[in-house]
Design a protein around this motif. Structure first.
Motif, PDB file in Angstrom:
ATOM      1  N   MET A 103     -26.378   2.921   4.753  1.00  0.00           N
ATOM      2  CA  MET A 103     -27.878   2.091   5.735  1.00  0.00           C
ATOM      3  C   MET A 103     -28.328   3.221   6.339  1.00  0.00           C
ATOM      4  SD  MET A 103     -27.864  -1.017   3.686  1.00  0.00           S
ATOM      5  CE  MET A 103     -29.271  -2.005   4.882  1.00  0.00           C
ATOM      6  N   ALA A 104     -29.894   3.015   6.136  1.00  0.00           N
ATOM      7  CA  ALA A 104     -29.913   3.505   7.487  1.00  0.00           C
ATOM      8  C   ALA A 104     -31.408   2.438   8.181  1.00  0.00           C
ATOM      9  CB  ALA A 104     -31.032   4.423   7.006  1.00  0.00           C
ATOM     10  N   GLY A 105     -31.116   1.895   9.360  1.00  0.00           N
ATOM     11  CA  GLY A 105     -31.385   0.861   9.688  1.00  0.00           C
ATOM     12  C   GLY A 105     -31.608  -0.070   8.471  1.00  0.00           C
ATOM     13  N   PRO A 106     -32.642  -0.965   8.152  1.00  0.00           N
ATOM     14  CA  PRO A 106     -32.492  -1.868   7.198  1.00  0.00           C
ATOM     15  C   PRO A 106     -32.825  -0.435   6.044  1.00  0.00           C
ATOM     16  CG  PRO A 106     -34.761  -1.530   8.151  1.00  0.00           C
ATOM     17  CD  PRO A 106     -34.163  -0.292   8.842  1.00  0.00           C
ATOM     18  N   GLU A 107     -32.938   0.383   5.729  1.00  0.00           N
ATOM     19  CA  GLU A 107     -32.648   0.679   4.048  1.00  0.00           C
ATOM     20  C   GLU A 107     -31.540   0.920   3.713  1.00  0.00           C
ATOM     21  OE1 GLU A 107     -35.994   1.322   1.881  1.00  0.00           O
ATOM     22  OE2 GLU A 107     -36.541   2.629   3.754  1.00  0.00           O
ATOM     23  N   ASP A 108     -31.420   0.574   1.853  1.00  0.00           N
ATOM     24  CA  ASP A 108     -30.182   0.452   1.382  1.00  0.00           C
ATOM     25  C   ASP A 108     -30.620   2.272   0.508  1.00  0.00           C
ATOM     26  OD1 ASP A 108     -28.061   0.483  -0.681  1.00  0.00           O
ATOM     27  OD2 ASP A 108     -28.876  -1.537  -1.067  1.00  0.00           O
ATOM     28  N   LEU A 109     -29.312   3.055   1.380  1.00  0.00           N
ATOM     29  CA  LEU A 109     -29.837   4.110   1.570  1.00  0.00           C
ATOM     30  C   LEU A 109     -29.963   4.728  -0.703  1.00  0.00           C
ATOM     31  CD1 LEU A 109     -28.845   6.525   4.156  1.00  0.00           C
ATOM     32  CD2 LEU A 109     -31.453   6.114   3.467  1.00  0.00           C
ATOM     33  N   ASN A 110     -28.435   3.834  -1.566  1.00  0.00           N
ATOM     34  CA  ASN A 110     -28.222   4.555  -2.344  1.00  0.00           C
ATOM     35  C   ASN A 110     -29.251   3.310  -2.909  1.00  0.00           C
ATOM     36  OD1 ASN A 110     -25.627   3.505  -0.236  1.00  0.00           O
ATOM     37  ND2 ASN A 110     -25.197   3.845  -2.043  1.00  0.00           N
ATOM     38  N   ARG A 111     -29.744   2.230  -3.216  1.00  0.00           N
ATOM     39  CA  ARG A 111     -30.628   1.902  -4.338  1.00  0.00           C
ATOM     40  C   ARG A 111     -32.220   2.227  -3.729  1.00  0.00           C
ATOM     41  NH1 ARG A 111     -30.241  -2.608  -6.686  1.00  0.00           N
ATOM     42  NH2 ARG A 111     -28.352  -3.123  -5.478  1.00  0.00           N
ATOM     43  N   THR A 112     -32.336   2.713  -2.711  1.00  0.00           N
ATOM     44  CA  THR A 112     -33.581   3.065  -2.358  1.00  0.00           C
ATOM     45  C   THR A 112     -33.755   4.573  -3.519  1.00  0.00           C
ATOM     46  OG1 THR A 112     -34.229   2.249  -0.312  1.00  0.00           O
ATOM     47  CG2 THR A 112     -35.517   4.491  -1.122  1.00  0.00           C
ATOM     48  N   MET A 113     -33.201   5.546  -3.151  1.00  0.00           N
ATOM     49  CA  MET A 113     -33.003   6.165  -3.790  1.00  0.00           C
ATOM     50  C   MET A 113     -33.347   6.152  -5.675  1.00  0.00           C
ATOM     51  SD  MET A 113     -33.389   9.324  -2.094  1.00  0.00           S
ATOM     52  CE  MET A 113     -32.761  10.561  -2.571  1.00  0.00           C
ATOM     53  N   VAL A 114     -32.988   5.195  -5.769  1.00  0.00           N
ATOM     54  CA  VAL A 114     -32.421   5.292  -6.947  1.00  0.00           C
ATOM     55  C   VAL A 114     -34.343   4.331  -7.811  1.00  0.00           C
ATOM     56  CG1 VAL A 114     -31.636   3.971  -9.380  1.00  0.00           C
ATOM     57  CG2 VAL A 114     -30.630   5.040  -8.065  1.00  0.00           C
ATOM     58  N   GLU A 115     -34.645   2.992  -6.924  1.00  0.00           N
ATOM     59  CA  GLU A 115     -35.573   2.433  -6.986  1.00  0.00           C
ATOM     60  C   GLU A 115     -36.634   3.249  -7.232  1.00  0.00           C
ATOM     61  OE1 GLU A 115     -35.372  -2.100  -5.539  1.00  0.00           O
ATOM     62  OE2 GLU A 115     -36.339  -0.363  -4.438  1.00  0.00           O
ATOM     63  N   GLN A 116     -36.929   4.903  -5.964  1.00  0.00           N
ATOM     64  CA  GLN A 116     -38.195   5.532  -5.901  1.00  0.00           C
ATOM     65  C   GLN A 116     -38.003   6.357  -7.465  1.00  0.00           C
ATOM     66  OE1 GLN A 116     -38.966   6.030  -2.013  1.00  0.00           O
ATOM     67  NE2 GLN A 116     -39.295   4.671  -1.311  1.00  0.00           N
ATOM     68  N   GLY A 117     -36.918   6.548  -7.877  1.00  0.00           N
ATOM     69  CA  GLY A 117     -36.236   7.383  -8.702  1.00  0.00           C
ATOM     70  C   GLY A 117     -36.695   9.066  -8.415  1.00  0.00           C
ATOM     71  N   TRP A 118     -35.255   9.176  -7.277  1.00  0.00           N
ATOM     72  CA  TRP A 118     -35.322  10.392  -6.889  1.00  0.00           C
ATOM     73  C   TRP A 118     -33.622  10.377  -7.339  1.00  0.00           C
ATOM     74  CZ3 TRP A 118     -39.008  12.772  -6.684  1.00  0.00           C
ATOM     75  CH2 TRP A 118     -39.821  13.129  -6.170  1.00  0.00           C
ATOM     76  N   ALA A 119     -32.609   9.514  -8.537  1.00  0.00           N
ATOM     77  CA  ALA A 119     -31.778   9.525  -8.283  1.00  0.00           C
ATOM     78  C   ALA A 119     -31.669   8.120  -9.576  1.00  0.00           C
ATOM     79  CB  ALA A 119     -30.645   9.374  -7.625  1.00  0.00           C
ATOM     80  N   VAL A 120     -30.231   8.149 -10.688  1.00  0.00           N
ATOM     81  CA  VAL A 120     -29.973   7.527 -11.753  1.00  0.00           C
ATOM     82  C   VAL A 120     -29.213   6.221 -11.412  1.00  0.00           C
ATOM     83  CG1 VAL A 120     -30.864   9.026 -13.746  1.00  0.00           C
ATOM     84  CG2 VAL A 120     -28.277   9.246 -13.129  1.00  0.00           C
ATOM     85  N   ALA A 121     -29.204   5.455 -11.731  1.00  0.00           N
ATOM     86  CA  ALA A 121     -27.887   4.729 -11.483  1.00  0.00           C
ATOM     87  C   ALA A 121     -26.553   5.629 -12.427  1.00  0.00           C
ATOM     88  CB  ALA A 121     -27.725   3.136 -12.624  1.00  0.00           C
ATOM     89  N   TYR A 122     -25.471   5.617 -11.523  1.00  0.00           N
ATOM     90  CA  TYR A 122     -24.020   6.209 -12.228  1.00  0.00           C
ATOM     91  C   TYR A 122     -23.079   5.382 -13.297  1.00  0.00           C
ATOM     92  CZ  TYR A 122     -21.494  10.701 -12.387  1.00  0.00           C
ATOM     93  OH  TYR A 122     -21.090  11.673 -12.789  1.00  0.00           O
TER      94      TYR A 122
END
Length: 232
Positions: A103-122
């Protein structure tokens, strides 16, 4: 030993040996190594359940080739800039990195990277971010705006030239459980990032190398695959 002495000894032990749970949390300022890796308070961290393009990887949008791996790193860098990152360790990988949810403050980094299209679900390790990936795919976000090679496939293609990548988050492909002969549906992801499943008897069934096996079409579809198109 008196009661007071026992309490004093206990306090000494607690101070000298912090509780194990505390060792599972890594907190501090962070910098991005690539789209799914960080250094947090001097410790190497791998984001759990997601897979971002490698830093040297390129993707396509129409006729344009672009540095999607570099863009993924820049996105993660922006998310962690100027904030304290807190990571909860899930496991440790073969490189000694803490595989974590962060988490970066309230931001879930794992989820945000996937949800915004910068990573895929492994999927080989978790289904936690499949929904986030489907959101990015539906909306054509990030790497989903064009064509791309799955990061795991890209790494495999680079192994002869970059042996230092060997062993990075690789495990046997999932196969049908023993005794379930009905699990014969082959799930495969092509170089365009499309998830397709093949049924026995379809034209390319025998030639398809499955990444996942499914017992029913509903199970394959729930995992994000679509049925292969059979053209007349």
């Amino acid at each position: 030993m008196s009661g007071a002495g026992s309490v004093a000894l206990l306090l000494v032990v607690v101070v000298a040996n912090p509780v194990a749970a505390g060792a599972q949390v890594i907190s501090g300022t962070a910098s991005a190594v690539d789209g799914d890796s960080l250094v947090v308070d001097g410790q190497k961290v791998r984001l759990f359940g997601i897979d971002a393009p490698e830093y040297t990887q390129t993707c396509k949008r129409g006729d344009e080739t672009w540095d999607c791996g570099r863009a993924a790193k820049e996105k993660l860098s922006a998310l962690v800039a100027g904030t304290i990152v807190e990571c909860r360790r899930v496991s440790v990988d073969s490189y000694g990195r803490a595989v974590s949810t962060c988490m970066a403050g309230p931001e879930d980094l794992n989820r945000t990277m996937v949800e915004q299209g910068w990573a895929v679900a492994y999927r080989e390790f978790s289904a936690d971010y499949v929904g986030a990936e489907q959101h990015a795919k539906r909306n054509g976000l990030g790497i989903w705006a064009g064509e791309f090679e799955l990061p795991s496939d890209y790494r495999a293609s680079q192994l002869p030239r970059e042996p230092e990548l060997r062993g990075q988050f690789v495990r046997p492909r999932r196969t049908a459980p023993a005794g379930l002969s009905s699990c014969v549906i082959k799930g495969n992801r092509n170089r365009r990032g499309q998830w397709i499943y093949h049924l026995p008897g379809m034209p390319y069934y025998e030639a398809t190398r499955p990444e996942e096996m499914f017992c029913t079409e509903a199970e394959a579809q729930a995992a994000g695959y679509r049925r292969a198109i059979v053209r007349p």
